[in-house]
Design a protein around this motif. Structure first.
Motif, PDB file in Angstrom:
ATOM      1  N   ARG A 339       0.818  -1.211   0.000  1.00 34.30           N
ATOM      2  CA  ARG A 339       0.000   0.000   0.000  1.00 34.30           C
ATOM      3  C   ARG A 339       0.854   1.264   0.000  1.00 34.30           C
ATOM      4  NH1 ARG A 339      -3.128  -3.701   3.019  1.00 34.30           N
ATOM      5  NH2 ARG A 339      -1.996  -3.272   4.932  1.00 34.30           N
ATOM      6  N   GLU A 340       1.907   1.278   0.835  1.00 32.41           N
ATOM      7  CA  GLU A 340       2.768   2.456   0.860  1.00 32.41           C
ATOM      8  C   GLU A 340       3.570   2.570  -0.426  1.00 32.41           C
ATOM      9  OE1 GLU A 340       2.278   4.685   3.077  1.00 32.41           O
ATOM     10  OE2 GLU A 340       0.829   3.306   3.942  1.00 32.41           O
ATOM     11  N   GLY A 341       3.946   1.437  -1.029  1.00 35.79           N
ATOM     12  CA  GLY A 341       4.620   1.465  -2.322  1.00 35.79           C
ATOM     13  C   GLY A 341       3.745   2.104  -3.384  1.00 35.79           C
ATOM     14  N   TYR A 342       2.460   1.788  -3.363  1.00 39.81           N
ATOM     15  CA  TYR A 342       1.530   2.404  -4.316  1.00 39.81           C
ATOM     16  C   TYR A 342       1.487   3.919  -4.123  1.00 39.81           C
ATOM     17  CZ  TYR A 342      -2.809   3.646  -6.685  1.00 39.81           C
ATOM     18  OH  TYR A 342      -3.731   4.234  -7.514  1.00 39.81           O
ATOM     19  N   ARG A 343       1.385   4.369  -2.874  1.00 37.50           N
ATOM     20  CA  ARG A 343       1.313   5.801  -2.612  1.00 37.50           C
ATOM     21  C   ARG A 343       2.590   6.511  -3.052  1.00 37.50           C
ATOM     22  NH1 ARG A 343      -3.796   7.025  -2.706  1.00 37.50           N
ATOM     23  NH2 ARG A 343      -4.972   6.617  -0.784  1.00 37.50           N
ATOM     24  N   ILE A 344       3.742   5.871  -2.835  1.00 36.00           N
ATOM     25  CA  ILE A 344       5.012   6.492  -3.227  1.00 36.00           C
ATOM     26  C   ILE A 344       5.083   6.639  -4.742  1.00 36.00           C
ATOM     27  CG2 ILE A 344       7.507   6.112  -3.311  1.00 36.00           C
ATOM     28  CD1 ILE A 344       7.235   4.850  -0.485  1.00 36.00           C
ATOM     29  N   ALA A 406       9.015   6.457   3.880  1.00 38.67           N
ATOM     30  CA  ALA A 406      10.188   5.586   3.807  1.00 38.67           C
ATOM     31  C   ALA A 406      10.837   5.411   5.173  1.00 38.67           C
ATOM     32  CB  ALA A 406      11.191   6.156   2.808  1.00 38.67           C
ATOM     33  N   VAL A 407      10.971   6.502   5.919  1.00 38.91           N
ATOM     34  CA  VAL A 407      11.611   6.416   7.236  1.00 38.91           C
ATOM     35  C   VAL A 407      10.790   5.559   8.182  1.00 38.91           C
ATOM     36  CG1 VAL A 407      12.230   7.761   9.280  1.00 38.91           C
ATOM     37  CG2 VAL A 407      12.869   8.589   7.005  1.00 38.91           C
ATOM     38  N   LEU A 408       9.479   5.744   8.192  1.00 45.75           N
ATOM     39  CA  LEU A 408       8.627   4.960   9.085  1.00 45.75           C
ATOM     40  C   LEU A 408       8.625   3.481   8.707  1.00 45.75           C
ATOM     41  CD1 LEU A 408       5.604   7.366   9.563  1.00 45.75           C
ATOM     42  CD2 LEU A 408       7.319   6.738  11.257  1.00 45.75           C
ATOM     43  N   LEU A 409       8.939   3.176   7.466  1.00 44.31           N
ATOM     44  CA  LEU A 409       9.061   1.786   7.039  1.00 44.31           C
ATOM     45  C   LEU A 409      10.468   1.243   7.258  1.00 44.31           C
ATOM     46  CD1 LEU A 409       7.003   2.000   3.731  1.00 44.31           C
ATOM     47  CD2 LEU A 409       6.342   0.743   5.788  1.00 44.31           C
ATOM     48  N   GLY A 410      11.347   2.066   7.810  1.00 48.87           N
ATOM     49  CA  GLY A 410      12.707   1.631   8.097  1.00 48.87           C
ATOM     50  C   GLY A 410      13.652   1.793   6.927  1.00 48.87           C
ATOM     51  N   GLY A 411      13.266   2.553   5.910  1.00 54.96           N
ATOM     52  CA  GLY A 411      14.099   2.711   4.725  1.00 54.96           C
ATOM     53  C   GLY A 411      14.557   4.136   4.518  1.00 54.96           C
ATOM     54  N   GLU A 412      14.808   4.473   3.250  1.00 57.21           N
ATOM     55  CA  GLU A 412      15.300   5.797   2.912  1.00 57.21           C
ATOM     56  C   GLU A 412      14.770   6.206   1.557  1.00 57.21           C
ATOM     57  OE1 GLU A 412      19.507   5.345   2.936  1.00 57.21           O
ATOM     58  OE2 GLU A 412      19.533   3.944   1.249  1.00 57.21           O
ATOM     59  N   ALA A 425      14.053   7.827  -5.839  1.00 53.54           N
ATOM     60  CA  ALA A 425      14.456   6.472  -5.474  1.00 53.54           C
ATOM     61  C   ALA A 425      14.121   6.216  -4.016  1.00 53.54           C
ATOM     62  CB  ALA A 425      15.956   6.250  -5.724  1.00 53.54           C
ATOM     63  N   VAL A 426      13.503   5.074  -3.766  1.00 52.75           N
ATOM     64  CA  VAL A 426      13.112   4.683  -2.403  1.00 52.75           C
ATOM     65  C   VAL A 426      13.542   3.238  -2.173  1.00 52.75           C
ATOM     66  CG1 VAL A 426      11.204   4.367  -0.794  1.00 52.75           C
ATOM     67  CG2 VAL A 426      11.146   6.254  -2.416  1.00 52.75           C
ATOM     68  N   ARG A 427      14.125   2.982  -1.012  1.00 54.01           N
ATOM     69  CA  ARG A 427      14.527   1.623  -0.642  1.00 54.01           C
ATOM     70  C   ARG A 427      14.036   1.362   0.771  1.00 54.01           C
ATOM     71  NH1 ARG A 427      19.733   0.488  -0.082  1.00 54.01           N
ATOM     72  NH2 ARG A 427      19.699  -1.542  -1.120  1.00 54.01           N
ATOM     73  N   VAL A 428      13.272   0.278   0.941  1.00 57.02           N
ATOM     74  CA  VAL A 428      12.753  -0.092   2.258  1.00 57.02           C
ATOM     75  C   VAL A 428      12.942  -1.585   2.455  1.00 57.02           C
ATOM     76  CG1 VAL A 428      11.060   1.778   2.326  1.00 57.02           C
ATOM     77  CG2 VAL A 428      10.429  -0.408   1.318  1.00 57.02           C
ATOM     78  N   PRO A 429      13.195  -2.011   3.697  1.00 57.22           N
ATOM     79  CA  PRO A 429      13.387  -3.442   3.953  1.00 57.22           C
ATOM     80  C   PRO A 429      12.075  -4.212   3.801  1.00 57.22           C
ATOM     81  CG  PRO A 429      13.381  -2.232   6.015  1.00 57.22           C
ATOM     82  CD  PRO A 429      13.351  -1.200   4.922  1.00 57.22           C
ATOM     83  N   LEU A 430      12.193  -5.455   3.343  1.00 49.37           N
ATOM     84  CA  LEU A 430      10.991  -6.296   3.223  1.00 49.37           C
ATOM     85  C   LEU A 430      10.467  -6.701   4.591  1.00 49.37           C
ATOM     86  CD1 LEU A 430      11.791  -8.703   0.242  1.00 49.37           C
ATOM     87  CD2 LEU A 430      10.174  -6.811   0.297  1.00 49.37           C
ATOM     88  N   ARG A 431      11.381  -6.912   5.531  1.00 49.78           N
ATOM     89  CA  ARG A 431      10.964  -7.268   6.901  1.00 49.78           C
ATOM     90  C   ARG A 431      10.875  -5.998   7.712  1.00 49.78           C
ATOM     91  NH1 ARG A 431      14.615 -11.836   9.399  1.00 49.78           N
ATOM     92  NH2 ARG A 431      12.998 -11.577  10.995  1.00 49.78           N
ATOM     93  N   LEU A 432       9.660  -5.665   8.140  1.00 45.66           N
ATOM     94  CA  LEU A 432       9.441  -4.426   8.878  1.00 45.66           C
ATOM     95  C   LEU A 432      10.166  -4.475  10.217  1.00 45.66           C
ATOM     96  CD1 LEU A 432       5.646  -3.983   8.173  1.00 45.66           C
ATOM     97  CD2 LEU A 432       7.588  -3.066   6.918  1.00 45.66           C
TER      98      LEU A 432
END
Length: 434
Positions: A339-344, A406-412, A425-432
């Motif tokens: 869902r957050e990927g869609y919004r991004i 991204a930050v709340l998902l643990g990424g950047e 560009a957005v990178r977030v871990p698969l494991r929250l």
């Protein structure tokens, strides 16, 4: 001179003086009951009354409502800069009762001193003005022959009393803030509550910005293109896209309004809980995996990566070619990442349509090294050629919202110009939480 006289003429000073005198009245009532008004001197009578006053005040402080009554009275008469600095709540803990007891004893002690001087000093001033051998409460001044300078002391005494009342009122206010104000634990709880409410408002504002902002951008572009082209088939297609985009925006708006209703009906935190249940789990990093289902969440499911083809079709209909590579199975993604990927991606496409209408958009979504990577690339036109698009204004809500997600998902997340193209560009871990 104005700075010296202004406090003496201020209504605040005399409101605080009244608060002090009320404490003196309590001490005077106790004095008349015990040990009585007869005695060798006023000072000795007051000393005898102090233990009785202290016992009664400590006993009164044990009543929870006493703290509330004192807080209300202090707010009204001490006139603090901010009302929340003085609480108006009943005592809930023994620490509150102890602080209330110290406040009552200090208030009555300071009020008794100021109230007594408020009576004795004017009497002494009158004595200085009316007699050649004044007796200032037991301090007898020598008699003078000829012109007397004693009357000149009267205004000095009154001026000193005025400033004593000013400083006593300020001291009383400081005591009230310290002893009747919220405890450190209460201040921390209030700060956490304010932070929670701010986070909820930011969440709702971000949702509205992403969904409604995208819908309005597409609608404006489609309407403008239909007016310029004039082809009936193109106009019909544009109207169809506008209708579908408007319908999606209405669904998003209804979901957001439902979250607002939850906040009002259920109190602070309800929006965060409802958001987590519906997939808006952005309230805190710890809430990202909670509540994938739920009675409220089922009715407000947000779009995920599987709905991206529809988003791309909308962008193409607006006149911007879209090339997309989605190298990830949506079913294997955690719901919140989808869902957050869609919004991004939606925000990236919206920015491309807004700042570079008609230019190609490239979107890549893949999983590498245990991280979900999203990349949105586009360029802008200047005249007849291609040029670097100027960066959106600093502090834009869209890019800030992407970084927050991204930050709340643990990424950047990063955004800027690379080789003549605007790259998000957005990178977030698969494991929250990893």
């Amino acid at each position: 001179m104005p700075r010296i006289l202004a406090p003496l003429l201020s209504a605040v000073t005399y409101a605080r003086w009244l608060h002090l005198v009320i404490g003196c009245v309590f001490s005077g009532v106790v004095l008349m009951v015990y040990p009585g008004v007869s005695g060798p001197s006023l000072a000795e009578l007051l000393v005898r009354a102090v233990p009785v006053d202290a016992v009664l005040l400590v006993a009164a402080a044990l009543v929870p409502a006493m703290r509330r009554a004192e807080g209300v009275q202090a707010r009204l008469l001490l006139v603090p800069d901010r009302e929340r600095d003085i609480a108006a709540e009943p005592a809930r803990t023994w620490a509150d009762r102890r602080r209330t007891a110290v406040w009552l004893v200090g208030r009555v002690g300071l009020g008794t001193a100021v109230g007594t001087l408020s009576v004795l000093v004017p009497v002494a001033a009158v004595d200085l003005l009316t007699t050649r051998t004044p007796d200032l409460q037991g301090v007898r001044l020598p008699a003078l022959e000829g012109p007397s300078w004693y009357p000149l002391l009267a205004p000095v005494l009154l001026f000193g009393l005025g400033w004593l009342i000013v400083w006593a009122g300020r001291l009383q206010l400081a005591m009230a803030v310290r002893l009747l104000g919220p405890s450190p634990a209460e201040r921390l709880a209030a700060a956490e509550l304010r932070a929670e409410r701010l986070l909820e408002r930011n969440l709702l504002a971000r949702e509205l910005h992403d969904s409604i902002g995208h819908a309005l951008t597409v609608t404006v572009l489609q309407a403008g293109a239909a007016r310029e082209v004039g082809d009936p088939a193109f106009v019909a297609k544009a109207l169809e896209v506008i209708e579908e985009t408007g319908r999606q925006a209405m669904d998003d708006l209804e979901r957001t309004l439902a979250l607002l209703r939850d906040t009002r009906e259920d109190g602070p935190g309800a929006a965060g809980e409802a958001a987590a249940a519906g997939g808006d789990a952005l309230g805190s990093p710890g809430s990202l995996g909670s509540g994938e289902a739920g009675s409220r969440g089922d009715a407000r499911e947000r779009p995920g990566i599987e709905q991206l083809p529809t988003l791309f079709d909308t962008a193409r209909a607006a006149g911007s070619p879209v090339e997309a590579w989605i190298d990830v199975a949506p079913a294997k993604l955690p719901g919140v990442l989808s869902r957050e990927g869609y919004r991004i991606v939606q925000e990236g496409v919206t920015n491309a349509l807004k700042y570079a209408p008609g230019e190609p958009i490239t979107v890549r979504i893949a999983v590498r090294d245990g991280r979900l990577e999203l990349r949105c690339v586009n360029a802008s036109r200047t005249g007849g050629g291609t040029a670097v698009r100027p960066s959106p204004r600093r502090g834009g809500k869209g890019l800030r919202g992407i970084r927050e997600r991204a930050v709340l998902l643990g990424g950047e997340a990063s955004a800027g110009v690379e080789s003549g193209e605007w790259v998000l560009a957005v990178r977030v871990p698969l494991r929250l939480g990893a």
